[in-house]
Structure formats: structure tokens, C-alpha cells
Enzyme design. Structure first.
Site, PDB file in Angstrom:
ATOM      1  N   SER A 217      61.069  33.875  28.425  1.00  0.00           N
ATOM      2  CA  SER A 217      60.686  34.868  29.431  1.00  0.00           C
ATOM      3  C   SER A 217      61.696  34.907  30.569  1.00  0.00           C
ATOM      4  O   SER A 217      62.061  33.863  31.128  1.00  0.00           O
ATOM      5  CB  SER A 217      59.297  34.528  29.981  1.00  0.00           C
ATOM      6  OG  SER A 217      58.931  35.383  31.031  1.00  0.00           O
ATOM      7  N   LYS A 344      52.876  55.955  35.781  1.00  0.00           N
ATOM      8  CA  LYS A 344      54.002  56.132  36.685  1.00  0.00           C
ATOM      9  C   LYS A 344      54.682  57.468  36.377  1.00  0.00           C
ATOM     10  O   LYS A 344      54.261  58.503  36.875  1.00  0.00           O
ATOM     11  CB  LYS A 344      54.931  54.931  36.598  1.00  0.00           C
ATOM     12  CG  LYS A 344      54.255  53.647  37.108  1.00  0.00           C
ATOM     13  CD  LYS A 344      55.142  52.455  37.070  1.00  0.00           C
ATOM     14  CE  LYS A 344      54.503  51.261  37.775  1.00  0.00           C
ATOM     15  NZ  LYS A 344      53.206  50.835  37.227  1.00  0.00           N
ATOM     16  N   THR A 373      37.405  46.864  25.776  1.00  0.00           N
ATOM     17  CA  THR A 373      37.626  47.659  26.983  1.00  0.00           C
ATOM     18  C   THR A 373      37.287  49.113  26.729  1.00  0.00           C
ATOM     19  O   THR A 373      37.698  49.683  25.718  1.00  0.00           O
ATOM     20  CB  THR A 373      39.096  47.552  27.447  1.00  0.00           C
ATOM     21  OG1 THR A 373      39.412  46.186  27.723  1.00  0.00           O
ATOM     22  CG2 THR A 373      39.327  48.359  28.714  1.00  0.00           C
TER      23      THR A 373
END
Length: 555
Positions: A217, A344, A373
Site C-alpha cells: 500500500s 465527484k 447495503t
């Protein structure tokens, strides 16, 4: 006194950073009197006394000592006479944020659809110009998007009715995932409630399903990726930001057969730095990794069709082929998993994953972040799909945004205001102090009617606090000149450090660093000169094949 000094050094968030000698130097009676009133030492001392009545809970409002972010609230847990001071914990944690100037104030900003980039504050007459939105292309105000959403809202209602597992899904979900797969030239895509959820869901599931997985990462990765890696329980290797030599040295420690993921972003939103995707893909192939690329701050903005930086690296090939894939393996093809956002540049809300059919079907079948969800509302998915189709065939928004960004950066440099050098659309003005960054933001708002949010810890490291400006296609030169004059006034009023000041200190955030060579802009002059006529005709209102994987692959 010696025992009290040792106990203070162990428990007190202030004294634990002092030497035992310094504590002993304080008058003993004075220290004892102060300790009894301390919200931390008070309960600890009370627990050592003989008494009949129960001790009073700590009063956290008097605690002002700085505590490291990783410290736990130090309360005596052994007593059966008083419960844990929950309220004290919450209040003391907030006090810490106020003391280090990282406490967050949210401005009341109501962006006006018909007056972009204007917004009003608490009352409609109090209007400001917004300079820090992530609605990079103003697609949330686009009339085509609004019209499509309004029609879907009227016909299908406000909500999705639940998760896909319970309520099923609908044509809007299928269409949106088909558009996303086509945009990234992948076999499939899956929509999540946000890209934060998508990143967490994918990375955590990879670690849970792959034994001995190692995740590599970038140290500047977004919080959603960091949380996903934590939830994965996989071994992690954190490599220096955009440092491919450090990445390779870490990769080389493991056999090629060890499962590995390289997780990184294309555009890092707080600095504007951009990753070298082709070279990272080279390392992935060399060491047997899969690649996980977050394109959140790039989709819509880069590439001839807005697919992001991975598409931009082969700009000419994708421009010529349009919605089809070029006849060679592109950078876009080499990335295994792409995540992005609808909130965005595409102006709505939600996140997604684009990958090959097997990966997407696997995520659809196993990921709790998707399965449990509630689905996005039909109107949101219809609007997002319309925004993708619009930007696929419309270059001008992306080009104008780049032109306006370059103008703002150049003008700020001309007046000596330090902007972190980068090749992207982000304009990070370096302040280097949390309180001053907040003061600069307040002065811009209250005196100049310009909204630019201060960015502080933990979004950026302490000492690198900044103002983050994001020009859009609507921030034309006249508005930019007003901004530059306002920033100049703020710098004079608050005596903020200029480029020359940072140079004298040895530099900060690559500003004023001797020998630093900034990267050239991702968008070239040639790319900025193209018109709609230069795009392949197949990008205008294409018929997108529906994805079987959206509903479930038949055996």
C-alpha cells in the site's frame, strides 16, 4: 512523593511526557492538590483511598493536556462502585482536537444549481463563490442529468426499496453497471453505496479469501483503503509515496507464488501527485501481483472519454478507437481492479468496482459491503449513467478545467504563494500551520465571500496544513483574478509564508526544495486542442450491451 511521581508519569497524559526528575522538582503538596482535581489522576488517586461513599465521575471539561492520537482514555477499571466515564471520554477526545487546532468546523454551504459556482450560506442573500468542491465538472448542475433524474424520480420513486438481495434490482442498476464497465473497458462492474465502502469491501474480502496475502500500500493511500487493509487481516507492506524502488525492494522479499496486491491511487487528492501506473503494472507482472487502482479523483477528468489516468496514458489509442478497445494491451487493460466514484466528476453519489467478470461476480456473491447495503435510488443511478454518457463524448469540460487550473497555479506562483507542484487538477496552497490555515479560510469567507476549506490533520500530516483549491469549467479568468487578489490580501494580513520563506527553511511539501524538478501536466497542448470532431463517432449515444453479471451469471 516518589510513588506519586511514578504514578503520574504512568497515567497522566501531560506528565507522561515529562521526566521523573521534572515531576519530582514540583512541590509535593501543590502536585497533590492539582492531581486530585485532574480528570485522569483524580479517579486514580481516589481508588487508592479508604472511603465509604463512591467516587465522583471525572469532569472532562477541565482536561486540556495533549494526548497522542493512539492513547487510550486512562481510567481506573477495577472499581465496582462507579461505571466507566463514557461522557468524559467523548469530551476529552474533542478537547484534544481543539487543543491541536484539528477540530473541524463545517460551513453552511448551499450550492445553487442555476448559479454555479455560487452558493448561499445560512440565508439566501449571503452568497459566496465555491472554490473547493469535488464536483469537478459541475455535473450535479448539468441540465441533462437533472432532467433524467427528475423523470426517474417521478416514475420510480425516491428509494430502491432495500438491498438487491431483498428488493431485487432494476434497469437503472443494470444500465449504470454496463456504462461503467464500458467506460473502463472491463468485462463487468458493480455499484456500491460509496467508494469508501467499495474500497473497504474489496480489500477486506481479498484478505479474508486469500491465505497468506500480502498487500502493498502506498503510504498516502486514502483512509478507505487503509481501513480495508486493516479489515482484511492480511500482512501489509507500506511503501514510500510513489517510490517504485522502495516498492520493488519490498516485493522482492516474497516468493512469486505468494498472493500479492499492490493498492494505490491514480491522483492523490490532497497533494495532486499522480502515480506511474504503467511502471507499477510492470512490477506487478514481474512479481506476480494483482493491481488495485483507486481512480476516484481522476474519473471524468482524464482520458479522451473520462475513464481516468489509466486511460490517459494511452490517450491517442483510446481516442482513435472510441468505445472499442485498441488492438493492443493498454494500461487500462493491465490494471486488474479499478474503483471509482459517482460523487465527484459524475455529480451524483455512490462508488463502484470495475474488473473482469470473475472478480465482479465473486464480489457480488461474497462482499458484505455490497450484499447488506441498501441500493442507490433509481433516480441517482439514472443520473450517474447519464453523466458518464455525457462526459464520454464531451471533451470541453475536462479541457476547460485544466486550462483554468493552470491559470490559477501560474498566478499564485507569480505572487509568491506556495502551491505544491503536481501534474493534476489539484491546487494545494501550503500553509504549514493548522490555526493559520483555519484563519486563512475564515478570512477568505468572511471578507472576500470565497469558500476554500482548510485541510488539516488527520487528512494531511501535521505541519503540512493547506488550503485546497479545485477550479472547474465554470471558474473562468474573471473569477480566478478575484481569487488571486483575495489570496494576496490574506497572505499579507496573516503574514503567511511565501515561496521565498519556504526556500529559506529548506522547503516544505516540495515547495522551495533545491533541485526539485516538477512533473509536466498530464494534459498536453495537443490533447487540449482536440474538439468533439476528433473523437470516434462510436462514442456518441452508443448502445451498451447489458451485463449478465449484474443480475447473476447463469450456470
Amino acid at each position: 512523593m516518589e510513588a506519586l511521581a511514578r504514578q503520574s508519569h504512568k497515567l497522566c497524559p501531560y506528565f507522561k511526557h515529562s521526566s521523573a526528575q521534572a515531576i519530582r522538582a514540583i512541590d509535593g503538596s501543590s502536585l497533590s492538590a492539582q492531581a486530585v482535581r485532574c480528570p485522569v489522576m483524580g479517579p486514580a488517586l481516589e481508588s487508592k483511598r479508604s472511603y465509604v461513599s463512591s467516587s465522583k465521575p471525572a469532569k472532562a471539561q477541565v482536561a486540556t493536556a495533549e494526548v497522542e492520537e493512539t492513547d487510550f482514555y486512562p481510567v481506573e477499571h477495577a472499581s465496582n462502585e462507579a461505571s466507566f466515564d463514557y461522557q468524559g471520554l467523548f469530551e476529552s477526545e474533542v478537547v484534544k482536537k481543539r487543543d491541536d487546532n484539528s477540530y473541524r468546523f463545517f460551513n453552511n454551504i448551499n450550492r445553487l444549481a442555476k448559479q454555479f459556482p455560487m452558493a448561499h450560506r445560512a440565508v439566501e442573500e449571503d452568497k459566496v463563490t465555491v472554490w473547493c468542491s469535488n464536483d469537478y465538472l459541475a455535473m450535479s448542475k448539468n441540465e441533462q442529468v437533472i432532467d433524467v433524474m427528475a423523470k426517474a424520480l417521478q416514475k420510480y420513486g425516491a428509494g430502491a426499496g432495500g438491498t438487491r438481495n431483498i428488493a431485487g434490482h432494476n434497469k437503472h442498476a443494470i444500465n449504470l453497471e454496463s456504462e461503467l464497465a464500458a467506460l473502463h473497458k472491463k468485462e463487468a462492474a458493480l455499484v456500491f453505496s460509496s467508494c469508501y465502502v467499495a474500497n473497504d469491501a474489496v480489500l477486506s474480502l481479498l484478505g479474508q479469501k486469500m491465505k497468506d496475502l500480502v498487500i502493498f500500500s502506498d503510504e498516502m493511500n486514502h483512509a478507505s483503503m487503509i481501513v480495508g487493509i486493516q479489515h482484511s487481516k492480511a500482512k501489509k507492506e507500506i511503501f514510500k509515496h510513489n517510490d517504485l524502488q522502495d516498492l520493488e525492494e519490498r516485493l522482492a522479499k516474497y516468493p512469486k507464488s505468494t498472493p500479492k496486491v499492490i493498492a494505490f491511487e491514480s491522483v492523490y487528492s490532497m497533494s495532486g501527485s499522480v502515480s506511474d501506473i504503467p511502471k507499477i503494472c510492470d512490477l506487478a507482472e514481474k512479481y506476480g501481483c494483482i493491481t488495485f487502482l483507486d481512480e476516484v479523483h481522476a474519473v471524468g477528468l482524464y482520458g479522451p472519454h473520462g475513464a481516468g489516468v489509466a486511460e490517459h496514458y494511452d490517450f491517442e489509442a483510446h481516442r482513435a478507437s472510441g468505445i472499442r478497445s485498441p488492438d493492443f494491451k493498454t494500461t487500462l487493460d493491465r490494471v486488474d481492479i479499478i474503483t471509482g466514484t459517482l460523487g465527484k466528476s459524475f455529480g451524483t453519489v455512490g462508488g463502484y468496482v470495475a474488473a473482469n467478470r470473475a472478480i465482479v461476480d465473486w464480489l457480488r456473491s461474497y462482499s458484505p459491503g455490497f450484499i447488506f447495503t441498501t441500493s442507490l435510488p433509481p433516480a441517482v443511478m439514472a443520473g450517474a449513467a447519464e453523466a458518464i454518457r455525457y462526459q464520454r463524448s464531451y471533451l470541453k469540460d475536462r479541457q476547460l478545467q485544466q486550462i483554468h487550473t493552470t491559470y490559477v497555479k501560474d498566478q499564485l506562483e507569480a505572487i509568491g504563494v506556495p502551491v505544491m507542484p503536481n501534474p493534476s487538477h489539484i491546487v494545494p496552497i501550503v500553509v504549514g500551520d493548522a490555526a493559520k490555515a483555519k484563519a486563512a479560510s475564515d478570512l477568505l469567507m468572511n471578507k472576500h465571500k470565497i469558500y476554500v476549506q482548510a485541510i488539516n490533520f488527520p487528512t494531511v500530516p501535521r505541519g503540512t496544513e493547506r488550503l485546497r483549491i479545485t477550479p472547474t469549467p465554470g471558474h473562468h479568468q474573471e473569477l480566478s483574478d478575484i481569487l488571486i487578489e483575495a489570496v494576496e490580501d490574506v497572505y499579507k494580513t496573516l503574514d503567511l509564508p511565501r515561496i521565498s520563506d519556504l526556500e529559506a527553511r529548506g522547503g516544505l511539501c516540495n515547495v522551495g526544495v533545491e533541485g526539485y524538478v516538477p512533473e509536466t501536466n498530464l494534459w498536453t497542448e495537443q490533447q487540449l486542442s482536440y474538439t468533439q470532431e476528433d473523437l470516434n463517432k462510436n462514442v456518441f449515444n452508443p448502445i451498451i450491451e447489458q451485463l449478465e453479471v449484474s443480475s447473476g451469471v447463469k450456470a
